[in-house]
Write a protein that holds these residues in place. Structure first.
Motif, short mmCIF file in Angstrom:
data_model
loop_
_atom_site.label_atom_id
_atom_site.label_comp_id
_atom_site.label_asym_id
_atom_site.label_seq_id
_atom_site.Cartn_x
_atom_site.Cartn_y
_atom_site.Cartn_z
N GLU A 1 -16.52 -35.48 6.70
CA GLU A 1 -16.30 -36.10 5.61
C GLU A 1 -15.94 -37.54 6.30
N ALA A 2 -16.65 -38.31 4.71
CA ALA A 2 -16.70 -39.86 4.84
C ALA A 2 -15.87 -40.47 3.82
N GLN A 3 -15.85 -41.22 3.51
CA GLN A 3 -15.35 -42.78 2.35
C GLN A 3 -15.55 -44.05 2.09
N TRP A 4 -16.57 -44.67 1.43
CA TRP A 4 -16.67 -45.80 1.01
C TRP A 4 -15.40 -46.64 -0.33
N SER A 5 -15.36 -47.23 -0.17
CA SER A 5 -14.68 -47.62 -1.22
C SER A 5 -15.33 -49.49 -2.04
N GLY A 6 -15.32 -49.48 -3.69
CA GLY A 6 -16.09 -50.47 -3.73
C GLY A 6 -17.21 -50.88 -3.36
N VAL A 7 -18.43 -50.05 -3.44
CA VAL A 7 -19.44 -50.30 -3.38
C VAL A 7 -20.18 -51.14 -4.00
N ASP A 8 -20.93 -52.17 -3.30
CA ASP A 8 -21.12 -52.47 -4.87
C ASP A 8 -22.81 -52.09 -4.87
N LEU A 9 -22.92 -51.08 -5.82
CA LEU A 9 -24.30 -50.30 -5.65
C LEU A 9 -25.45 -50.85 -6.68
N CYS A 10 -25.30 -52.47 -7.50
CA CYS A 10 -26.57 -52.69 -8.29
C CYS A 10 -26.76 -53.46 -6.99
N SER A 11 -26.56 -54.17 -6.19
CA SER A 11 -27.33 -55.34 -5.07
C SER A 11 -27.68 -54.51 -4.09
N VAL A 12 -26.86 -52.81 -3.90
CA VAL A 12 -27.92 -52.22 -2.62
C VAL A 12 -28.78 -51.26 -3.21
N GLY A 13 -29.91 -51.17 -2.35
CA GLY A 13 -31.58 -50.53 -2.41
C GLY A 13 -31.51 -49.68 -2.23
N ALA A 14 -30.73 -49.16 -0.70
CA ALA A 14 -31.20 -48.10 0.41
C ALA A 14 -29.44 -47.69 0.77
N VAL A 15 -29.17 -46.63 1.01
CA VAL A 15 -28.38 -46.24 1.53
C VAL A 15 -28.16 -45.09 3.43
N THR A 16 -28.02 -45.36 4.52
CA THR A 16 -28.87 -44.55 4.80
C THR A 16 -27.32 -44.22 6.22
N VAL A 17 -27.15 -42.58 6.48
CA VAL A 17 -26.22 -42.32 6.26
C VAL A 17 -26.02 -42.27 8.36
N TYR A 18 -25.26 -42.57 9.36
CA TYR A 18 -25.52 -41.65 10.48
C TYR A 18 -24.00 -41.47 11.14
N VAL A 19 -24.19 -40.83 12.04
CA VAL A 19 -23.14 -40.33 12.80
C VAL A 19 -23.32 -40.93 14.05
N GLN A 20 -21.93 -41.54 14.82
CA GLN A 20 -22.25 -42.41 15.87
C GLN A 20 -20.41 -42.71 16.42
N GLY A 21 -20.95 -41.90 17.85
CA GLY A 21 -19.25 -41.36 17.82
C GLY A 21 -19.25 -39.92 17.78
N ASN A 22 -17.17 -40.39 17.16
CA ASN A 22 -16.49 -39.43 16.45
C ASN A 22 -16.79 -39.77 14.85
N GLY A 23 -17.72 -40.64 14.29
CA GLY A 23 -17.69 -41.33 12.69
C GLY A 23 -18.68 -41.11 12.29
N ILE A 24 -18.69 -40.78 11.40
CA ILE A 24 -19.58 -41.19 10.00
C ILE A 24 -19.52 -42.91 9.18
N TYR A 25 -20.88 -43.38 9.60
CA TYR A 25 -21.64 -44.33 8.92
C TYR A 25 -22.64 -44.51 7.89
N ALA A 26 -22.36 -45.32 7.09
CA ALA A 26 -23.56 -45.94 6.16
C ALA A 26 -23.36 -47.28 6.47
N ASP A 27 -25.09 -47.39 6.83
CA ASP A 27 -25.39 -48.81 6.48
C ASP A 27 -26.56 -49.15 5.54
N MET A 28 -25.68 -50.51 3.96
CA MET A 28 -26.53 -50.74 2.76
C MET A 28 -26.73 -51.65 2.86
N GLN A 29 -28.22 -51.45 2.64
CA GLN A 29 -28.51 -52.78 1.73
C GLN A 29 -29.84 -52.84 1.17
#
Length: 120
Positions: free
Chosen positions: A92-120
């Protein structure tokens, strides 16, 4: 007569404005590029002490897929959210305080041992 027409127009404008504000919500597209199925996706206002329900519901999001999500405006246009995802592996992964009003897309990906999200 002029006062009646002006008063009616003001009332109509107020009604239209209140209808628009009631229909607003936070929305974005979730893309899963992780290589794994996302089984749970929790979103809670950042001031909350607990996770809200899984916004995927009974669905899952397979790798390579996307899903349009919207959060109804029960929170008076609140923008800052905490996000938690759980993959089919149990990781699992967690992100805190993400401004979803200014995000149109969230892309979740795994790199190495981590789970990341690109928020645009």
């Amino acid at each position: 007569m002029k006062k009646l027409v002006c008063g009616s127009l003001v009332a109509l404008m107020l009604l239209a404005a209140s209808s628009v504000s009631m229909a607003s919500y936070v929305d974005f597209t979730l893309y899963n590029d992780s290589g794994y199925t996302i089984t749970y996706w929790y979103v809670s206002p950042d001031y909350s002490n607990s996770w809200e329900e899984d916004v995927l519901g009974s669905n899952v999001l397979y790798s390579g897929s996307s899903m349009y999500l919207n959060i109804p405006d029960y929170y008076d246009n609140y923008c800052y959210w905490d996000i938690k995802i759980i993959l089919e592996t149990g990781d699992e992964a967690q992100w805190s305080g993400v401004d979803l009003c200014s995000v149109g897309a969230v892309t979740v990906y795994v790199q190495g041992n981590g789970i990341y999200a690109d928020m645009q």
